[in-house]
Design an enzyme around this catalytic site. Structure first.
Site, short mmCIF file in Angstrom:
data_model
loop_
_atom_site.label_atom_id
_atom_site.label_comp_id
_atom_site.label_asym_id
_atom_site.label_seq_id
_atom_site.Cartn_x
_atom_site.Cartn_y
_atom_site.Cartn_z
N TYR A 198 0.75 -1.21 0.20
CA TYR A 198 0.24 0.51 -0.22
C TYR A 198 0.88 1.10 0.11
O TYR A 198 1.68 1.20 1.14
CB TYR A 198 -1.11 0.25 1.23
CG TYR A 198 -1.07 1.10 1.06
CD1 TYR A 198 -3.10 1.56 0.03
CD2 TYR A 198 -1.62 2.15 2.13
CE1 TYR A 198 -3.46 1.94 -0.08
CE2 TYR A 198 -2.74 3.52 2.24
CZ TYR A 198 -3.24 3.13 0.99
OH TYR A 198 -4.50 3.92 1.71
N ASP A 258 9.54 3.21 -0.28
CA ASP A 258 8.74 3.31 0.66
C ASP A 258 8.93 3.42 2.27
O ASP A 258 8.58 2.40 2.45
CB ASP A 258 6.96 3.23 -0.33
CG ASP A 258 5.59 3.56 0.72
OD1 ASP A 258 5.94 4.44 1.74
OD2 ASP A 258 4.85 3.75 -0.01
N LYS A 306 3.90 10.04 8.27
CA LYS A 306 3.30 9.08 9.91
C LYS A 306 4.54 9.71 10.99
O LYS A 306 4.34 10.94 11.03
CB LYS A 306 3.82 7.64 9.59
CG LYS A 306 2.63 7.13 8.77
CD LYS A 306 2.37 5.45 9.15
CE LYS A 306 1.23 5.15 7.79
NZ LYS A 306 -0.06 4.61 8.60
C1 LIG Z 1 4.08 1.94 3.36
C2 LIG Z 1 2.43 3.68 2.98
N1 LIG Z 1 2.98 4.21 2.25
C3 LIG Z 1 2.04 5.67 2.03
C4 LIG Z 1 1.26 5.47 2.98
C5 LIG Z 1 0.46 6.21 2.85
O1 LIG Z 1 0.66 7.43 3.62
P1 LIG Z 1 -1.57 8.67 3.52
O2 LIG Z 1 -2.13 7.50 5.00
O3 LIG Z 1 -0.49 9.42 4.92
O4 LIG Z 1 -1.70 8.67 2.26
C6 LIG Z 1 1.20 4.43 3.43
C7 LIG Z 1 -0.53 4.46 5.08
O5 LIG Z 1 -0.63 4.17 5.39
C8 LIG Z 1 2.00 3.85 3.94
O6 LIG Z 1 1.79 2.09 5.50
#
Ligand SMILES: Cc1ncc(COP(=O)(O)O)c(C=O)c1O
Length: 439
Positions: A147, A242, A272
């Site tokens: 994700y 990521d 986060k």
């Molecule tokens: C690995 C990863 N990338 C991107 C995101 C997206 O972040 P946001 O929810 O702040 O848009 C998340 C959210 O859980 C994530 O776990």
């Protein structure tokens, strides 16, 4: 009707599903989501005054626990100076320097320049636009079950809420955009090589969760990210790492800092923890790549609230407080809680496996740790709802989906940990007694 039920009914009348983000709706565990009014250290309190040990941690940001005094003080002081100016502030530079310096290993690191944005979704979206701008190519490779936020091109076979709701992707994504994303199974380098062999000259980037935790935690096979970097670079493509979830949570320099096999990502995304609980995220990379971003280069990206002073203050205070002692505590709590969960499930005769990526962990109701999305979905997930609710009834708030990691914090003191350990045996019995739907 309890006041929590009334709160949910009222929310549903005005908000789709009664929530601002789908997984909060408890769809996969059933029951009424708790409406929270406050948090302090390892605890959150709902509208009925019930207090829970929190293992959601705001889905990652709460590394120090809730309402950490240093973070609250910094945010209050920033608020008193003004909520936002739409102009640059010294704090943004300080945060960028701090991130650059933390994300180093043996004197070198992947972040020479950093762009601040507000959400992880924006960070990955920007990284991909940059990769496309840099390579002049359109195609993106992602892994099933990973994700990266909710932008169009990244929802195919995604984890987190998309996995929780068992969706293959999302309606509303144009076929032309979905068609630019190639999805491959995780931990399968042969599949990566095959996709690059077939489409290598069209691939702009491969994006990977540094250590995946949105299909539950799935451990990267040793050297996976390093091999990925090698394959991408061989074909003139970029590796986007990521670290939105892992960054500054699994260690002071994120997964990049603890991966046993060093490697060279081209772009790194953060979210986060970097915002300490307020909306802040970032994308970083080499000076050359990042110079392609406007105003220096042709790749456009902007944000009214980007680098918001309150979010920057929360992020700075969090990262400054996140020292070795904090990580040692988070690691120790994660080890204690994960092994107790495993012991309780074993004692109740529940087939399960616990996966770890640093201090991130999750339980899968299957006999071996999953290595990819197919295996993560191949489990007795019907056991999680009763387990979750037994924990909640005993005052412990777990993530409301089997496909999410459990988040502990440095504020989880011995008393909070003891409450979790006390709750586990009965929850394990509830998991053991669970029956598949329709039986
Ligand atoms: C690995 C990863 N990338 C991107 C995101 C997206 O972040 P946001 O929810 O702040 O848009 C998340 C959210 O859980 C994530 O776990």
């Amino acid at each position: 009707m309890t006041s929590n039920d009334a709160e949910f009914a009222r929310a549903q009348a005005v908000m789709p599903g009664g929530v601002s983000s789908p997984v909060r709706a408890y769809r996969s565990v059933g029951g009424t989501p708790r409406f929270l009014v406050s948090g302090s250290g390892p605890y959150v309190t709902d509208v009925e005054g019930r207090r829970y040990v929190d293992l959601v941690g705001s889905w990652g940001p709460a590394l120090l626990g809730h309402a950490h005094p240093a973070v609250v003080d910094a945010v209050q002081a920033a608020a008193a100076r003004g909520l936002g100016f739409g102009a640059s502030t010294p704090g943004e530079t300080e945060l960028a320097e701090l991130v650059r310096d933390r994300v180093r290993r043996d004197g070198t690191g992947p972040v020479e320049r950093l762009r601040l944005v507000s959400t992880g979704t924006e960070a990955t979206m920007t990284a991909i636009r940059l990769a496309r701008g840099a390579t002049g190519r359109d195609v993106l490779v992602k892994f099933a079950g990973h994700y990266h936020g909710h932008s169009d091109g990244l929802l195919a076979d995604a984890g987190s809420g998309v996995a929780t709701l068992a969706l293959p992707g999302s309606a509303g994504v144009p076929a032309a955009i979905a068609g630019q994303t190639l999805v491959v199974p995780y931990n399968d380098l042969d599949a990566v090589r095959a996709v690059f062999a077939a489409h290598g000259d069209r691939i702009a980037a491969v994006i990977v969760e540094a250590a995946p935790a949105n299909m539950g935690v799935v451990e990267p096979s040793p050297g996976f990210d390093a091999a990925l970097a090698g394959i991408a670079h061989e074909h003139g493509a970029l590796l986007v790492l990521d670290e939105v979830l892992t960054g500054f949570r699994v260690g002071p320099a994120g997964w990049w800092g603890i991966d046993p096999v060093p490697f060279a990502p081209d772009l790194v995304t953060f979210g986060k923890v970097i915002g300490g609980g307020l909306p802040l995220a970032a994308v970083g990379g080499s000076a050359a790549l990042m110079s392609l971003l406007a105003p220096l280069g042709p790749v456009y990206q902007a944000g009214t609230l980007s680098g918001n002073p309150l979010a920057v203050a929360a992020g700075l205070a969090t990262l400054r407080a996140a020292d070795d002692e904090v990580y040692a505590r988070v690691d120790a709590v994660a080890a204690t809680v994960s092994s107790a969960a495993s012991a309780a499930l074993a004692a109740a005769g529940v087939v399960h496996a616990v996966s770890h990526a640093g201090n991130l962990f999750s339980v899968a109701f299957r006999d071996a740790r999953p290595r990819d999305y197919d295996e993560a979905r191949d489990q007795e997930s019907f056991r999680y709802g009763p387990f979750f609710h037994a924990m909640l009834d005993a005052g412990v708030s777990l993530p409301p989906s089997v496909f999410e990691a459990w988040f502990v914090s440095a504020a989880h003191d011995d008393e909070a940990v003891a409450r979790v350990l006390d709750a586990l045996p009965a929850a394990a019995q509830a998991a053991a007694a669970a029956t598949p739907p329709g039986q």
